[in-house]
Design a protein around this motif. Structure first.
Motif, PDB file in Angstrom:
ATOM      1  N   LEU A  39      -7.012   4.037   5.068  1.00  0.00           N
ATOM      2  CA  LEU A  39      -7.983   3.102   4.494  1.00  0.00           C
ATOM      3  C   LEU A  39      -7.532   1.660   4.681  1.00  0.00           C
ATOM      4  O   LEU A  39      -8.353   0.768   4.949  1.00  0.00           O
ATOM      5  CB  LEU A  39      -8.171   3.401   3.006  1.00  0.00           C
ATOM      6  N   PHE A  40      -6.231   1.437   4.563  1.00  0.00           N
ATOM      7  CA  PHE A  40      -5.708   0.080   4.741  1.00  0.00           C
ATOM      8  C   PHE A  40      -5.939  -0.417   6.164  1.00  0.00           C
ATOM      9  O   PHE A  40      -6.390  -1.555   6.373  1.00  0.00           O
ATOM     10  CB  PHE A  40      -4.221   0.050   4.408  1.00  0.00           C
ATOM     11  N   TYR A  51      -0.898   9.058   3.403  1.00  0.00           N
ATOM     12  CA  TYR A  51      -1.631   9.139   4.671  1.00  0.00           C
ATOM     13  C   TYR A  51      -3.041   8.575   4.506  1.00  0.00           C
ATOM     14  O   TYR A  51      -3.525   7.799   5.339  1.00  0.00           O
ATOM     15  CB  TYR A  51      -1.684  10.591   5.119  1.00  0.00           C
ATOM     16  N   LEU A  52      -3.705   8.931   3.407  1.00  0.00           N
ATOM     17  CA  LEU A  52      -5.057   8.435   3.140  1.00  0.00           C
ATOM     18  C   LEU A  52      -5.053   6.934   2.878  1.00  0.00           C
ATOM     19  O   LEU A  52      -5.895   6.196   3.412  1.00  0.00           O
ATOM     20  CB  LEU A  52      -5.654   9.172   1.941  1.00  0.00           C
ATOM     21  N   VAL A 112       0.834  -1.203   0.000  1.00  0.00           N
ATOM     22  CA  VAL A 112       0.000   0.000   0.000  1.00  0.00           C
ATOM     23  C   VAL A 112       0.871   1.256   0.000  1.00  0.00           C
ATOM     24  O   VAL A 112       0.588   2.235  -0.696  1.00  0.00           O
ATOM     25  CB  VAL A 112      -0.951  -0.007   1.213  1.00  0.00           C
ATOM     26  N   ALA A 113       1.947   1.230   0.806  1.00  0.00           N
ATOM     27  CA  ALA A 113       2.835   2.396   0.867  1.00  0.00           C
ATOM     28  C   ALA A 113       3.451   2.689  -0.499  1.00  0.00           C
ATOM     29  O   ALA A 113       3.605   3.856  -0.884  1.00  0.00           O
ATOM     30  CB  ALA A 113       3.930   2.163   1.902  1.00  0.00           C
ATOM     31  N   LYS A 114       3.784   1.634  -1.234  1.00  0.00           N
ATOM     32  CA  LYS A 114       4.340   1.836  -2.578  1.00  0.00           C
ATOM     33  C   LYS A 114       3.330   2.519  -3.494  1.00  0.00           C
ATOM     34  O   LYS A 114       3.691   3.316  -4.366  1.00  0.00           O
ATOM     35  CB  LYS A 114       4.750   0.480  -3.182  1.00  0.00           C
ATOM     36  N   ARG A 115       2.044   2.205  -3.313  1.00  0.00           N
ATOM     37  CA  ARG A 115       1.014   2.830  -4.138  1.00  0.00           C
ATOM     38  C   ARG A 115       0.890   4.320  -3.833  1.00  0.00           C
ATOM     39  O   ARG A 115       0.410   5.094  -4.648  1.00  0.00           O
ATOM     40  CB  ARG A 115      -0.348   2.159  -3.889  1.00  0.00           C
ATOM     41  N   GLY A 116       1.301   4.718  -2.631  1.00  0.00           N
ATOM     42  CA  GLY A 116       1.203   6.130  -2.261  1.00  0.00           C
ATOM     43  C   GLY A 116       2.227   7.005  -2.950  1.00  0.00           C
ATOM     44  O   GLY A 116       2.079   8.233  -3.006  1.00  0.00           O
ATOM     45  N   PRO A 130      10.791   4.188   1.440  1.00  0.00           N
ATOM     46  CA  PRO A 130      11.863   3.224   1.706  1.00  0.00           C
ATOM     47  C   PRO A 130      12.062   2.296   0.518  1.00  0.00           C
ATOM     48  O   PRO A 130      11.095   1.851  -0.104  1.00  0.00           O
ATOM     49  CB  PRO A 130      11.346   2.448   2.926  1.00  0.00           C
ATOM     50  N   ASP A 131      13.307   2.029   0.214  1.00  0.00           N
ATOM     51  CA  ASP A 131      13.633   1.159  -0.911  1.00  0.00           C
ATOM     52  C   ASP A 131      13.611  -0.299  -0.457  1.00  0.00           C
ATOM     53  O   ASP A 131      14.646  -0.939  -0.268  1.00  0.00           O
ATOM     54  CB  ASP A 131      15.003   1.533  -1.480  1.00  0.00           C
ATOM     55  N   VAL A 132      12.382  -0.794  -0.248  1.00  0.00           N
ATOM     56  CA  VAL A 132      12.200  -2.158   0.247  1.00  0.00           C
ATOM     57  C   VAL A 132      11.190  -2.864  -0.647  1.00  0.00           C
ATOM     58  O   VAL A 132      10.104  -2.337  -0.918  1.00  0.00           O
ATOM     59  CB  VAL A 132      11.697  -2.162   1.708  1.00  0.00           C
ATOM     60  N   ASP A 133      11.546  -4.033  -1.116  1.00  0.00           N
ATOM     61  CA  ASP A 133      10.624  -4.849  -1.888  1.00  0.00           C
ATOM     62  C   ASP A 133       9.594  -5.456  -0.934  1.00  0.00           C
ATOM     63  O   ASP A 133       9.963  -6.162   0.010  1.00  0.00           O
ATOM     64  CB  ASP A 133      11.393  -5.959  -2.605  1.00  0.00           C
ATOM     65  N   PRO A 134       8.293  -5.185  -1.120  1.00  0.00           N
ATOM     66  CA  PRO A 134       7.296  -5.745  -0.204  1.00  0.00           C
ATOM     67  C   PRO A 134       7.383  -7.252  -0.039  1.00  0.00           C
ATOM     68  O   PRO A 134       7.051  -7.786   1.020  1.00  0.00           O
ATOM     69  CB  PRO A 134       5.966  -5.333  -0.862  1.00  0.00           C
ATOM     70  N   ARG A 135       7.864  -7.955  -1.071  1.00  0.00           N
ATOM     71  CA  ARG A 135       7.940  -9.419  -0.983  1.00  0.00           C
ATOM     72  C   ARG A 135       8.928  -9.886   0.077  1.00  0.00           C
ATOM     73  O   ARG A 135       8.833 -11.010   0.567  1.00  0.00           O
ATOM     74  CB  ARG A 135       8.319  -9.983  -2.349  1.00  0.00           C
ATOM     75  N   VAL A 136       9.878  -9.009   0.428  1.00  0.00           N
ATOM     76  CA  VAL A 136      10.833  -9.360   1.478  1.00  0.00           C
ATOM     77  C   VAL A 136      10.121  -9.582   2.802  1.00  0.00           C
ATOM     78  O   VAL A 136      10.531 -10.398   3.632  1.00  0.00           O
ATOM     79  CB  VAL A 136      11.897  -8.253   1.612  1.00  0.00           C
TER      80      VAL A 136
END
Length: 578
Positions: A149-150, A144-145, A132-136, A258-264
């Motif tokens: 919602l999440f 923030y929104l 979700v953060a990546k979508r922001g 943050p440069d983090v792959d969510p799959r991690v």
């Protein structure tokens, strides 16, 4: 709880004093030192019975903490000793009466809590939060929104506790690496998950108390709470954004992602899928059986589901342990072959044995937020920490210790079990018993009469708004929202049995109490809910310290808008439905 029409006497007064004192101590816990002679004698007895190993050196006597896990139990024992209540009242406090079944409620709550916490241990929530953060993107307001919602959506399904357990460390990490002031983000999350816990019966113990007291099906309860929840959720966000945290200091226009792959973050994909399907299936069965009117106790659905999740975790851990044993065996064979090869070449190093003996042998867990390396034991203790990824390095000594105990052989189970809210069991049963004591000593009849007089004069509107106000206040001053709900539900139950109010008024009072008992968590004090105490503890571990005055100040506008909007929609709903 049965209402008893008896004159108020000395035992009644003493029971009420004990009840009020219990709630006060729960709000402001204290600890006292155990007398040294008592502690020394107890230690010597345990050592003599070989239940405790003799300790070298001086050890100071520990302190005994009077808090929510100890004070209610002591209060029940005190009332029993003074004969203010009897064994039958304790029995009703555990087994239940008049539709309230404490054991059924606690079985459901603990079982679903295990599934939710185990699901969280797979990294699912943190994976979704990062996704979700990546979508922001880089927009602070949009992020923030989306996170608001999440947390609403996830909290609606699993309740507030799992969101707090994983969502709070996630936000601490996110705001730290993005160099943002965390206050707006953590308060948004706390309000969102506690509003969301209103909708499903299984999301909060207070909902379970109300559904049991009034024999409500899960679907009926949710149908009457979903619109007030949506109204509050829609109205609260603008207050958070434009009133409570209006400046870019709190929610910057641009953020550093943050440069983090969510799959991690998704540590156990198969476990996440299994747990999600199991949780959704359990909730669907609960809703369908209660709606169909089938005489199936909730524990008959939730305990098998919880045991199934536990069995899956054990099987998963044993499978991983078998792989580690195989790797250990392979590495041992390689070391032996290497040693033989060195010996045959005449190039055996004198320090080889020492080096092998001293070789680090561990599973390292690297904290993405700090780069720290943590041992498995630290990982289990700090499982509330940020996203982790496992980097496995094998050698002999630590692998043997890894497989030597439960924590090493079954790390998932060992990590989930300490997070279960087991301390809630004696607290809840004792609070049910204390309310039963208040009832049998005559006070419930007095409180019910006061409420009936008020309801007759004000009608549905007055009933809804006053019950909403009282429930929020008592969450803060009545031993958390669980204690407040048990007491107020008993009063409403007695009011309905004795005075037979119109359906519009009784339903209005019931659902206003449901709203207040959930929303009261983000109102005045941290002990308004166990979730608040957990939230503050996690924030403190992450270096974010909140004061009670700050908590109250930042929540006042939010709770006022949330309660007003939800109760207003509830009133309109009542006039349409009845």
């Amino acid at each position: 709880m049965a209402m008893v029409d008896r004159a108020i006497d000395g035992r009644s007064v003493f029971t009420l004093i004990v009840f009020l004192a219990t709630n006060i101590i729960i709000i402001a816990p204290v600890s006292v030192p155990i007398p040294l002679r008592v502690w020394t004698g107890a230690r010597q007895t345990l050592i003599y019975l070989r239940a405790l190993e003799p300790a070298r050196g001086y050890r100071a006597a520990p302190r005994f903490r009077f808090d929510f896990s100890t004070v209610p139990v002591i209060a029940v024992l005190l009332l029993l000793a003074t004969r203010c209540i009897g064994g039958e009242d304790v029995y009703k406090g555990i087994v239940g009466s008049n539709g309230i079944k404490p054991y059924d409620i606690m079985c459901l709550f603990i079982s679903l809590a295990y599934i939710s916490i185990s699901l969280d241990a797979t990294g699912l929530l943190r994976f979704l939060a990062f996704w979700v953060a990546k979508r922001g993107g880089t927009s602070g307001r949009r992020l923030y929104l989306l996170l608001y919602l999440f947390f609403l959506a996830y909290g609606l399904v699993v309740g507030n506790d799992p969101v707090i357990l994983s969502g709070t460390p996630f936000l601490a990490y996110l705001t730290r690496v993005a160099d943002m002031e965390p206050t707006a983000w953590i308060f948004s999350q706390f309000a969102a998950c506690n509003m969301a816990s209103l909708v499903l019966v299984s999301s909060n113990p207070t909902n379970l108390v109300l559904a049991g007291a009034y024999s409500l099906s899960f679907l009926t309860y949710s149908a009457n709470t979903v619109l007030p929840f949506l109204a509050a959720a829609v109205c609260v966000f603008p207050i958070l954004t434009f009133w409570t945290f209006p400046t870019p200091k709190y929610v910057p226009r641009m953020v550093n992602q943050p440069d983090v792959d969510p799959r991690v973050a998704l540590i156990d994909k198969s476990g996440a899928i299994f747990g999600s399907v199991l949780l959704i299936t359990a909730l669907a069965v609960l809703v369908s059986t209660s709606t169909a009117g089938l005489h199936v106790s909730v524990w008959q659905v939730t305990i098998p589901a919880g045991l199934l999740m536990l069995a899956r975790d054990i099987a998963h851990d044993l499978h991983v342990s078998a792989i580690l044993r195989m790797l250990l065996s392979q590495e041992r064979d390689e070391l032996v072959a290497l040693d033989q090869a060195d010996a045959s070449d005449g190039r055996v190093l004198e320090n080889t044995a020492d080096e092998v003996q001293a070789a680090e042998d561990h599973i390292e867990i690297i904290d993405i937020s700090t780069g720290r390396q943590r041992s498995p034991a630290q990982s289990a203790q700090e499982d509330l920490g940020p996203i982790t990824t496992t980097v496995r390095t094998m050698s002999q000594k630590t692998l043997q210790s890894l497989l030597s105990g439960l924590e090493h052989q079954m790390p998932t189970v060992a990590a989930v079990m300490p997070r279960l809210p087991l301390a809630l069991l004696p607290f809840a049963f004792s609070m049910f018993t204390l309310v039963q004591g208040v009832s049998v000593t005559g006070w419930l009849a007095v409180f019910t009469h006061w409420w009936a007089e008020y309801a007759e004069k004000t009608g549905p509107v007055g009933v809804v708004f006053l019950m909403g106000l009282i429930s929020v206040l008592l969450c803060n001053f009545c031993g958390t929202n669980i204690g407040a709900t048990i007491l107020l539900a008993s009063i409403l139950q007695s009011w309905i049995d004795r005075y037979s109010p119109p359906a519009r008024m009784s339903a209005g009072a019931l659902y206003a109490l449901a709203i207040g008992s959930n929303f009261g968590a983000f109102s005045i004090t941290f002990p308004a809910s166990l979730a608040g105490l957990l939230w503050r503890s996690i924030l403190y571990q992450k270096g974010i310290e909140l004061r009670t005055l700050q908590f109250t100040k930042l929540n006042l506008a939010v709770i006022a808008v949330a309660m007003t909007s939800a109760c207003t929609v509830l009133i309109g709903q009542l006039y349409v439905a009845y």
